[in-house]
Design an enzyme around this catalytic site. Structure first.
Site, mmCIF file in Angstrom:
data_model
loop_
_atom_site.group_PDB
_atom_site.id
_atom_site.type_symbol
_atom_site.label_atom_id
_atom_site.label_comp_id
_atom_site.label_asym_id
_atom_site.label_seq_id
_atom_site.Cartn_x
_atom_site.Cartn_y
_atom_site.Cartn_z
ATOM 1 C CB SER A 1 -0.961 -0.039 1.192
ATOM 2 O OG SER A 1 -1.963 0.939 1.081
ATOM 3 C CD GLU B 1 -5.867 -3.536 -4.478
ATOM 4 O OE1 GLU B 1 -5.465 -2.470 -3.956
ATOM 5 O OE2 GLU B 1 -5.276 -4.619 -4.344
ATOM 6 C CG HIS C 1 -5.465 -2.238 -0.341
ATOM 7 N ND1 HIS C 1 -4.713 -1.792 -1.410
ATOM 8 C CD2 HIS C 1 -4.956 -1.608 0.761
ATOM 9 C CE1 HIS C 1 -3.817 -0.921 -0.983
ATOM 10 N NE2 HIS C 1 -3.936 -0.802 0.330
#
Length: 298
Positions: A147, A241, A271
């Site tokens: 991320s 996602e 995610h």
């Protein structure tokens, strides 16, 4: 077809999102929640954790029985630049250590809003340089992150290249956040399928980290940077996602820049699904581990 475990985790994430409004949670509560999520996978007895500092950046050396002294992964955790810690990502780190047969250097870079851009980038570069100072050859290092940590991995590579520093052997990105301006079409098109993230929250979070006029700065959003002359990069992303296009567009730009890159889009997943105790996560981490071993032979 998703595994029963994946379907169960998806339902849990949907339930949590429906019952909580992140905007109503304090910063401390959000951070504590991510830390708690990181404790859901029991830690095996062979996992060794050594608290240390990497060039003044706090962190941990994480090793398992299979870890080789010849291979190091510098891991940059996710959490939208304002959450995340060794506590939240230790389980992911030791699973990656096992899959890649590496030692993992898991760092705690400074978080927003207390420390805004470029603090996180500065800390990641310091940590990498500290590994070199310890005598670890750059060709024995991989950088990985999920991320925000995936975007930070790219920003670190760009910073090292621009400073003329030796680059690591490879990098692995897990659902990287590479466009903090939130312009990807998947922000809207995948929103109905995403069990965890939603566009409004994704677009608000960056302003804790940087100013609005910095959203497309190459070290904030590497999608807008010069990506030439970077080492081989593996990208994993879930098809379900909102940030899918942060990976797809990054991959396209890497290929256009002549970088050796591979993109794996995982069907029916979300995610950073790697963080959860599901068979798909084990398969994905094994793929990342083999990629790292391929580029850093023991």
């Amino acid at each position: 077809m998703p595994s029963p475990q994946a379907l169960s985790v998806r339902a849990m994430l949907q339930q949590v999102r429906a019952s909580q409004n992140p905007a109503e949670l304090s910063l401390e509560a959000q951070r504590a929640g991510l830390d708690q999520m990181g404790r859901t996978i029991p830690q095996p007895a062979d996992v060794a954790v050594e608290r240390t500092s990497f060039g003044g950046v706090p962190g941990e050396w994480i090793t398992v029985a299979e870890s080789s002294d010849k291979r190091v992964v510098l891991y940059l955790h996710g959490g939208a630049y304002y959450m995340g810690s060794c506590e939240s990502h230790r389980s992911l780190a030791w699973r990656l250590a096992r899959a890649s047969k590496s030692r993992v250097a898991l760092i705690e870079y400074r978080l927003a809003p207390e420390h805004k851009f470029p603090a996180a980038v500065e800390d990641a570069v310091k940590a990498y340089e500290s590994l070199l100072a310890l005598g670890v050859e750059p060709g024995r290092i991989a950088i990985s992150g999920d991320s925000a940590g995936g975007g930070l991995t790219m920003a670190t590579l760009i910073s090292l290249r621009d400073a003329g520093k030796p680059l690591p052997a490879c990098a692995a990105l897990l659902s990287p956040w590479t466009d903090l301006a939130g312009t990807g079409p998947s922000m809207e098109s995948r929103a109905p399928y995403d069990p965890w993230l939603e566009p409004e929250g994704i677009r608000k979070a960056p302003l804790l980290y940087c100013s609005r006029d910095q959203l497309t700065h190459p070290l904030v959003s590497p999608l807008y940077g010069d990506l030439a002359d970077l080492p081989p990069i593996l990208i994993h992303v879930g098809r379900d996602e909102c940030l899918l296009d942060d990976s797809v567009r990054l991959y396209d730009k890497l290929i256009d820049a002549g970088v050796q890159a591979k993109l794996h889009v995982w069907d029916d997943l979300w995610h950073v699904f790697h963080s959860f105790p599901i068979p798909e996560a084990d398969e994905a981490l094994n793929e990342i581990g083999l990629f790292i071993q391929e580029h850093i032979p023991s």
